[in-house]
Design a protein around this motif. Structure first.
Motif, PDB file in Angstrom:
ATOM      1  N   LEU A  88     -51.825  -8.593  29.918  1.00 53.50           N
ATOM      2  CA  LEU A  88     -52.257  -7.648  30.930  1.00 53.50           C
ATOM      3  C   LEU A  88     -51.421  -7.904  32.420  1.00 53.50           C
ATOM      4  O   LEU A  88     -50.728  -8.722  32.290  1.00 53.50           O
ATOM      5  CB  LEU A  88     -53.806  -8.266  31.377  1.00 53.50           C
ATOM      6  N   LYS A  89     -51.586  -6.755  33.151  1.00 52.68           N
ATOM      7  CA  LYS A  89     -50.448  -6.630  34.135  1.00 52.68           C
ATOM      8  C   LYS A  89     -50.354  -7.861  35.098  1.00 52.68           C
ATOM      9  O   LYS A  89     -49.502  -8.431  35.615  1.00 52.68           O
ATOM     10  CB  LYS A  89     -50.778  -5.460  35.049  1.00 52.68           C
ATOM     11  N   TYR A  90     -51.616  -8.158  35.538  1.00 52.10           N
ATOM     12  CA  TYR A  90     -51.755  -9.305  36.495  1.00 52.10           C
ATOM     13  C   TYR A  90     -51.263 -10.663  35.909  1.00 52.10           C
ATOM     14  O   TYR A  90     -50.835 -11.426  36.592  1.00 52.10           O
ATOM     15  CB  TYR A  90     -53.339  -9.395  36.978  1.00 52.10           C
ATOM     16  N   GLN A  91     -51.555 -10.738  34.547  1.00 45.19           N
ATOM     17  CA  GLN A  91     -50.818 -12.091  33.738  1.00 45.19           C
ATOM     18  C   GLN A  91     -49.405 -11.957  33.934  1.00 45.19           C
ATOM     19  O   GLN A  91     -48.723 -13.149  34.064  1.00 45.19           O
ATOM     20  CB  GLN A  91     -51.480 -12.049  32.359  1.00 45.19           C
ATOM     21  N   GLN A  92     -48.911 -10.694  33.861  1.00 47.18           N
ATOM     22  CA  GLN A  92     -47.256 -10.441  33.830  1.00 47.18           C
ATOM     23  C   GLN A  92     -46.911 -10.809  35.228  1.00 47.18           C
ATOM     24  O   GLN A  92     -45.842 -11.774  35.400  1.00 47.18           O
ATOM     25  CB  GLN A  92     -46.768  -9.185  33.690  1.00 47.18           C
ATOM     26  N   VAL A  93     -47.707 -10.671  36.344  1.00 47.01           N
ATOM     27  CA  VAL A  93     -47.297 -10.699  37.779  1.00 47.01           C
ATOM     28  C   VAL A  93     -47.418 -12.357  37.895  1.00 47.01           C
ATOM     29  O   VAL A  93     -46.452 -13.096  38.539  1.00 47.01           O
ATOM     30  CB  VAL A  93     -48.254 -10.143  38.761  1.00 47.01           C
ATOM     31  N   LYS A  94     -48.387 -13.059  37.205  1.00 48.80           N
ATOM     32  CA  LYS A  94     -48.545 -14.422  37.476  1.00 48.80           C
ATOM     33  C   LYS A  94     -47.454 -15.191  36.727  1.00 48.80           C
ATOM     34  O   LYS A  94     -47.048 -16.158  37.495  1.00 48.80           O
ATOM     35  CB  LYS A  94     -49.929 -14.879  36.812  1.00 48.80           C
ATOM     36  N   LYS A  95     -47.191 -14.968  35.722  1.00 46.75           N
ATOM     37  CA  LYS A  95     -46.023 -15.566  34.736  1.00 46.75           C
ATOM     38  C   LYS A  95     -44.782 -15.440  35.595  1.00 46.75           C
ATOM     39  O   LYS A  95     -43.912 -16.154  35.636  1.00 46.75           O
ATOM     40  CB  LYS A  95     -45.731 -15.064  33.552  1.00 46.75           C
ATOM     41  N   TYR A  96     -44.410 -14.317  36.152  1.00 50.60           N
ATOM     42  CA  TYR A  96     -43.198 -13.976  36.909  1.00 50.60           C
ATOM     43  C   TYR A  96     -43.013 -14.939  38.044  1.00 50.60           C
ATOM     44  O   TYR A  96     -42.090 -15.517  38.292  1.00 50.60           O
ATOM     45  CB  TYR A  96     -43.171 -12.577  37.458  1.00 50.60           C
ATOM     46  N   ILE A  97     -44.050 -14.963  38.970  1.00 50.34           N
ATOM     47  CA  ILE A  97     -44.378 -15.679  40.063  1.00 50.34           C
ATOM     48  C   ILE A  97     -43.965 -17.323  39.598  1.00 50.34           C
ATOM     49  O   ILE A  97     -43.021 -17.997  40.543  1.00 50.34           O
ATOM     50  CB  ILE A  97     -45.477 -15.825  40.799  1.00 50.34           C
ATOM     51  N   ILE A  98     -44.522 -17.741  38.666  1.00 46.36           N
ATOM     52  CA  ILE A  98     -44.451 -19.106  38.186  1.00 46.36           C
ATOM     53  C   ILE A  98     -43.135 -19.414  37.818  1.00 46.36           C
ATOM     54  O   ILE A  98     -42.260 -20.394  38.368  1.00 46.36           O
ATOM     55  CB  ILE A  98     -45.444 -19.627  36.992  1.00 46.36           C
ATOM     56  N   MET A 117     -45.653  -5.464  44.030  1.00 40.82           N
ATOM     57  CA  MET A 117     -46.092  -4.213  43.682  1.00 40.82           C
ATOM     58  C   MET A 117     -45.075  -3.094  43.056  1.00 40.82           C
ATOM     59  O   MET A 117     -45.128  -2.629  42.156  1.00 40.82           O
ATOM     60  CB  MET A 117     -47.174  -3.494  44.602  1.00 40.82           C
ATOM     61  N   LYS A 118     -43.842  -3.280  43.830  1.00 41.69           N
ATOM     62  CA  LYS A 118     -42.689  -2.399  43.555  1.00 41.69           C
ATOM     63  C   LYS A 118     -42.130  -2.983  42.196  1.00 41.69           C
ATOM     64  O   LYS A 118     -41.911  -1.993  41.302  1.00 41.69           O
ATOM     65  CB  LYS A 118     -41.533  -2.354  44.597  1.00 41.69           C
ATOM     66  N   ARG A 119     -41.975  -3.959  42.120  1.00 41.80           N
ATOM     67  CA  ARG A 119     -41.218  -4.921  40.909  1.00 41.80           C
ATOM     68  C   ARG A 119     -42.002  -4.536  39.328  1.00 41.80           C
ATOM     69  O   ARG A 119     -41.194  -4.023  38.517  1.00 41.80           O
ATOM     70  CB  ARG A 119     -41.216  -6.206  40.854  1.00 41.80           C
ATOM     71  N   PHE A 120     -43.337  -4.479  39.547  1.00 45.79           N
ATOM     72  CA  PHE A 120     -44.202  -4.450  38.348  1.00 45.79           C
ATOM     73  C   PHE A 120     -44.870  -2.995  38.214  1.00 45.79           C
ATOM     74  O   PHE A 120     -45.546  -2.560  37.286  1.00 45.79           O
ATOM     75  CB  PHE A 120     -45.175  -5.312  38.260  1.00 45.79           C
ATOM     76  N   ASP A 121     -44.537  -2.251  39.267  1.00 48.88           N
ATOM     77  CA  ASP A 121     -45.202  -0.492  39.333  1.00 48.88           C
ATOM     78  C   ASP A 121     -46.679  -1.092  39.142  1.00 48.88           C
ATOM     79  O   ASP A 121     -47.275  -0.311  38.283  1.00 48.88           O
ATOM     80  CB  ASP A 121     -44.683   0.061  38.487  1.00 48.88           C
ATOM     81  N   VAL A 122     -47.334  -1.761  40.006  1.00 48.34           N
ATOM     82  CA  VAL A 122     -48.914  -1.981  39.671  1.00 48.34           C
ATOM     83  C   VAL A 122     -49.472  -2.045  41.329  1.00 48.34           C
ATOM     84  O   VAL A 122     -48.921  -1.780  42.295  1.00 48.34           O
ATOM     85  CB  VAL A 122     -49.035  -3.348  39.162  1.00 48.34           C
ATOM     86  N   THR A 138     -54.178  -5.474  41.427  1.00 49.72           N
ATOM     87  CA  THR A 138     -53.518  -6.354  40.513  1.00 49.72           C
ATOM     88  C   THR A 138     -52.701  -7.375  41.046  1.00 49.72           C
ATOM     89  O   THR A 138     -53.018  -8.511  40.482  1.00 49.72           O
ATOM     90  CB  THR A 138     -52.537  -5.364  39.509  1.00 49.72           C
ATOM     91  N   VAL A 139     -51.756  -7.139  42.054  1.00 46.75           N
ATOM     92  CA  VAL A 139     -51.227  -8.265  42.483  1.00 46.75           C
ATOM     93  C   VAL A 139     -51.962  -9.235  43.231  1.00 46.75           C
ATOM     94  O   VAL A 139     -51.750 -10.442  42.912  1.00 46.75           O
ATOM     95  CB  VAL A 139     -50.117  -7.810  43.693  1.00 46.75           C
ATOM     96  N   ARG A 140     -53.057  -8.679  44.037  1.00 45.13           N
ATOM     97  CA  ARG A 140     -53.939  -9.928  44.590  1.00 45.13           C
ATOM     98  C   ARG A 140     -54.782 -10.665  43.635  1.00 45.13           C
ATOM     99  O   ARG A 140     -55.273 -11.824  43.810  1.00 45.13           O
ATOM    100  CB  ARG A 140     -55.025  -8.985  45.671  1.00 45.13           C
ATOM    101  N   ARG A 141     -55.005 -10.233  42.423  1.00 45.16           N
ATOM    102  CA  ARG A 141     -55.809 -10.738  41.401  1.00 45.16           C
ATOM    103  C   ARG A 141     -54.834 -11.970  40.872  1.00 45.16           C
ATOM    104  O   ARG A 141     -55.232 -12.978  40.803  1.00 45.16           O
ATOM    105  CB  ARG A 141     -56.193  -9.799  40.224  1.00 45.16           C
ATOM    106  N   ALA A 142     -53.585 -11.381  40.713  1.00 43.68           N
ATOM    107  CA  ALA A 142     -52.569 -12.671  40.133  1.00 43.68           C
ATOM    108  C   ALA A 142     -52.572 -13.698  41.114  1.00 43.68           C
ATOM    109  O   ALA A 142     -52.573 -15.187  40.907  1.00 43.68           O
ATOM    110  CB  ALA A 142     -51.298 -11.990  39.886  1.00 43.68           C
ATOM    111  N   LEU A 143     -52.509 -13.530  42.645  1.00 45.68           N
ATOM    112  CA  LEU A 143     -52.162 -14.351  43.560  1.00 45.68           C
ATOM    113  C   LEU A 143     -53.370 -15.013  43.998  1.00 45.68           C
ATOM    114  O   LEU A 143     -53.431 -16.278  44.007  1.00 45.68           O
ATOM    115  CB  LEU A 143     -51.921 -13.792  44.924  1.00 45.68           C
TER     116      LEU A 143
END
Length: 358
Positions: A4-14, A35-40, A44-49
């Motif tokens: 899922l997109k938000y999981q990709q964002v989480k993994k990237y941040i870690i 948002m710009k990096r993942f085009d989301v 979605t970003v706030r869910r990951a954060l």
């Protein structure tokens, strides 16, 4: 199965935190950058954060951004959250205090939600309302303008009525019967003033903050030391300032006016290191030397006290130790909210280069 997109964002941040060797308090990429990096979407970003905050990797500070809490956090942490409200955050003694709290809370599986008030009760109200909208297990607060009646007492009672324990640091609000961890500011004011008296100073200008309890405690200690030594110089040698007037009080103009009116003054007791540094700079700009012409003492023994060419004589604030103590006590309160802790930490004087015998 697709990630899922938000999981990709989480993994990237870690991965980013670990690759960049980020430390406690370092900022992570902004929501817009993610948002710009993942085009989301922002959602979605706030869910990951939000997930990473609950898992202990990050903490948020209202109106500022999201920062590293523990780059080695356990992904199985249960999502418990503690609110921390201080007057300031990224400056002076506050990073050490917050770090001390985080060391304890992270070991117990708690993440932090931070807010700052700039020592303003209206900002405090905004932060408290934000905290009420989160599922907090407990709350630690440094009061804003603690001498004055506070407009937010009913908000604090909402936390208490919900079974969320509240613990104060540095000062308390008189209208609330809650636990606290404070420094013995009266004793601190006594030992810095006695140090000057022992060096032969009698005409000592005291500059104190009038809207915080710490200022009143330090003033009382200053007076106690003078009375003990049989020195009675009157109110002319005491100057008060508010949060809003902190810059003006140590200006060259003000310092010159005070010295012109009180030619016998040989020393200054300053409310804290921030003020002391400004007083020292104003004295130097006026052509005076410290401690050759004037001695200066202050409070907190912060990094500022130790990075000046003239190292300040200052009362050591417990900083991280106070943060750790507050965290441990709040954890006890979360287990048994009916307890009341009244912890008073005894300060010590650290002798620097800003005082001399006369």
């Amino acid at each position: 199965m697709a990630t899922l997109k938000y999981q990709q964002v989480k993994k990237y941040i870690i991965d980013f935190m670990q690759a960049e060797h980020l430390k406690y308090g370092d900022p992570i990429p902004t929501e817009s950058e993610l948002m710009k990096r993942f085009d989301v979407s922002r959602h979605t970003v706030r869910r990951a954060l939000s997930d990473l905050v609950n898992e202990g990797w990050l903490y948020t500070m209202q109106g500022s951004g999201t920062y590293v809490s523990d780059p080695n956090a356990d992904m199985n942490i249960s999502g418990k959250m503690v609110g921390i409200i201080t007057t300031y955050f990224r400056d002076y003694i506050f990073p050490d205090i917050i770090s001390g709290m985080d060391d304890v809370f992270s070991e117990e599986g708690y993440s932090l939600l931070l807010g700052t008030t700039k020592n303003n009760s209206t900002r405090e109200r905004v932060v408290l309302n934000n905290m009420l909208n989160n599922q907090l297990a407990g709350l630690i607060v440094e009061p804003s303008k603690s001498v004055y009646p506070n407009q937010n007492i009913q908000l604090y009672r909402k936390f208490i009525n919900r079974g969320i324990p509240v613990l104060f640091i540095h000062a308390t609000y008189r209208a609330l019967e809650t636990s606290y961890v404070i420094q013995d500011d009266e004793y601190a004011g006594y030992i810095v003033t006695k140090h000057l008296i022992d060096l032969g100073h009698k005409y000592i200008l005291g500059i104190f903050k009038q809207d915080d309890m710490q200022g009143h405690g330090r003033y009382q200690g200053y007076q106690n030391a003078l009375e003990e030594a049989g020195i009675n110089t009157g109110d002319d040698l005491v100057q008060w300032f508010t949060t809003e007037g902190s810059r003006k009080v140590a200006s060259e103009e003000n310092i010159k006016a005070w010295l012109d009116e009180n030619e016998k003054v040989t020393a200054f007791v300053c409310y804290n290191d921030k003020l002391a540094v400004n007083v020292l700079n104003s004295l130097m700009a006026l052509g005076y030397s410290v401690p050759q012409d004037y001695s200066i003492v202050s409070f907190d023994n912060s990094k500022r006290a130790n990075t000046m060419v003239t190292k300040l004589t200052s009362v050591a604030h417990p900083k991280a130790e106070l943060g750790e103590k507050a965290a441990h006590l709040l954890i006890e309160l979360m287990k048994n909210p009916n307890q009341i802790f009244e912890e008073v930490m005894k300060p010590e004087l650290v002798i620097g280069d800003s005082t001399r015998k006369i």
